[in-house]
Design a protein around this motif. Structure first.
Motif, short mmCIF file in Angstrom:
data_model
loop_
_atom_site.label_atom_id
_atom_site.label_comp_id
_atom_site.label_asym_id
_atom_site.label_seq_id
_atom_site.Cartn_x
_atom_site.Cartn_y
_atom_site.Cartn_z
N UNK A 192 0.84 -1.20 0.00
CA UNK A 192 0.00 0.00 0.00
C UNK A 192 0.87 1.26 0.00
N UNK A 193 1.96 1.21 0.77
CA UNK A 193 2.87 2.36 0.83
C UNK A 193 3.54 2.61 -0.51
N UNK A 194 3.99 1.55 -1.16
CA UNK A 194 4.66 1.71 -2.46
C UNK A 194 3.70 2.18 -3.55
N UNK A 195 2.48 1.69 -3.51
CA UNK A 195 1.48 2.13 -4.50
C UNK A 195 1.15 3.61 -4.30
N UNK A 196 1.06 4.02 -3.05
CA UNK A 196 0.83 5.43 -2.75
C UNK A 196 2.01 6.29 -3.21
N UNK A 197 3.23 5.77 -2.98
CA UNK A 197 4.44 6.51 -3.35
C UNK A 197 4.61 6.62 -4.86
N UNK A 198 4.07 5.66 -5.60
CA UNK A 198 4.14 5.74 -7.07
C UNK A 198 3.42 6.99 -7.58
N UNK A 199 2.45 7.45 -6.81
CA UNK A 199 1.72 8.68 -7.17
C UNK A 199 2.35 9.92 -6.52
N UNK A 200 2.71 9.81 -5.23
CA UNK A 200 3.17 10.98 -4.48
C UNK A 200 4.68 11.17 -4.49
N UNK A 201 5.43 10.09 -4.77
CA UNK A 201 6.89 10.15 -4.69
C UNK A 201 7.43 10.00 -3.28
N UNK A 202 6.54 9.75 -2.29
CA UNK A 202 6.93 9.68 -0.88
C UNK A 202 7.11 8.23 -0.45
N UNK A 203 8.27 7.64 -0.78
CA UNK A 203 8.56 6.25 -0.41
C UNK A 203 8.97 6.15 1.05
N UNK A 204 8.92 4.95 1.60
CA UNK A 204 9.26 4.70 3.00
C UNK A 204 10.66 5.18 3.32
N UNK A 205 11.59 4.91 2.43
CA UNK A 205 12.94 5.45 2.50
C UNK A 205 13.30 6.02 1.15
N UNK A 206 14.13 7.06 1.17
CA UNK A 206 14.51 7.75 -0.06
C UNK A 206 16.02 7.85 -0.16
N UNK A 207 16.52 7.80 -1.40
CA UNK A 207 17.93 8.08 -1.67
C UNK A 207 17.98 9.40 -2.43
N UNK A 208 18.81 10.33 -1.95
CA UNK A 208 18.93 11.66 -2.54
C UNK A 208 20.34 11.85 -3.10
N UNK A 209 20.41 12.41 -4.29
CA UNK A 209 21.68 12.67 -4.97
C UNK A 209 21.89 14.18 -5.04
N UNK A 210 22.99 14.65 -4.44
CA UNK A 210 23.28 16.07 -4.36
C UNK A 210 24.61 16.42 -5.03
N UNK A 211 24.70 17.67 -5.47
CA UNK A 211 25.96 18.25 -5.91
C UNK A 211 26.15 19.57 -5.19
N UNK A 212 27.38 20.03 -5.12
CA UNK A 212 27.66 21.30 -4.43
C UNK A 212 27.13 22.49 -5.22
N UNK A 213 26.60 23.44 -4.47
CA UNK A 213 26.22 24.72 -5.10
C UNK A 213 27.15 25.84 -4.63
N UNK A 214 27.93 25.57 -3.55
CA UNK A 214 28.90 26.56 -3.05
C UNK A 214 30.09 25.84 -2.49
N UNK A 215 31.20 26.54 -2.42
CA UNK A 215 32.44 25.93 -1.93
C UNK A 215 32.57 26.08 -0.43
#
Length: 275
Positions: A252-275
């Motif tokens: 149920x959580x994954x089906x909801x997340x397929x619409x909202x993008x709010x998964x139980x756990x998330x992996x985030x990919x970042x790059x620097x915007x300042x030094x």
């Protein structure tokens, strides 16, 4: 949870109650109070990130999924960086670093002596503290570690110190805005107080990192986590495993997340915007 404050219990070690409060202007919750001797709350054979045990059904399932996900995680990173030096902060028993070492020059940091000793048997020598490292890296990863960090401000200073200007920062954390968190409420296992000091939402972590010099450019859901967390949450709520109900709520959580993008756990990919 829409309330600004609510309470959760430590089901793993102490049975103590903790308060979760909205933190500053972010869509982030903070655990209060923080125990003075926080390391004592990790001293449990059930604390699975510090063990390679595969005895119980939960442990066996965890290790099967872990092996599969290690390759997925390395693959995600290879799409962004095909070579270079990788630092894993909170490396546990070293399984991710072992998988990543086929493609990158790897180093890791892990405060737990028990976990470091297990990693050493895999021919990995992990540092105890970030202060022992002075090198620069193309990639820094934290897999379910940022929620444990006592001082976020200091952590961002370390990210800037250790990551190359064109480097990749990969952060995985639970998401308290997920459907399974909403279903289980204070019984949601990923609150894991007081070991989890911070509880992030997708919006909250994006704002926090942007204000500290990092731009989010990609995110992914960890779809297996909803099932595993639901299994643990059933134990908290009913003091027994109900695998059918856990599977139903994880799905149920994954089906909801397929619409909202709010998964139980998330992996985030970042790059620097300042030094």
């Amino acid at each position: 949870m829409e309330d600004s404050t609510f309470y959760c219990k430590d089901y793993l070690v102490s049975g103590e109650m903790y308060r979760l409060e909205r933190w500053k202007h972010y869509d982030i919750l903070k655990t209060e109070p923080v125990p003075e001797n926080l390391s004592a709350y990790y001293k449990s054979e059930s604390y699975i990130s510090h063990t390679d045990a595969s005895k119980s059904f939960t442990e066996k399932l965890y290790n099967i999924v872990k092996t599969y996900m290690l390759q997925k995680k390395v693959g995600w990173i290879l799409k962004e960086k095909s070579a270079g030096k990788l630092l894993d902060i909170g490396a546990g028993t070293g399984d991710f670093l072992k998988a990543a070492s086929r493609y990158f020059k790897v180093e890791g940091v892990e405060p737990s002596k028990v976990a470091r000793e297990k990693a050493q048997k895999k021919h990995l020598r992990l540092k105890k503290k970030l202060s022992e490292i002075s090198d620069k890296y193309n990639i820094i990863t934290m897999w379910h570690v940022l929620e444990h960090v006592p001082n976020l401000e200091q952590q961002f200073k370390e990210f800037h110190r250790l990551l190359n200007d064109d480097g990749l920062l990969v952060i995985a954390v639970p998401n308290y805005k997920s459907k399974d968190a909403d279903i289980y409420k204070e019984y949601w296992a990923a609150y894991d107080v007081p070991r989890h000091l911070w509880h992030f939402s997708k919006k909250g972590i994006q704002t926090l990192f942007f204000e500290n010099g990092f731009q989010l450019f990609h995110s992914k859901g960890l779809k297996f986590d909803s099932f595993y967390v639901s299994m643990l949450s059933e134990n908290h709520r009913a003091d027994k495993q109900n695998l059918f109900k856990a599977f139903k709520n994880g799905l149920k959580s994954n089906l909801s997340a397929a619409r909202s993008g709010e998964y139980s756990s998330m992996v985030y990919f970042f790059k620097k915007t300042s030094k």
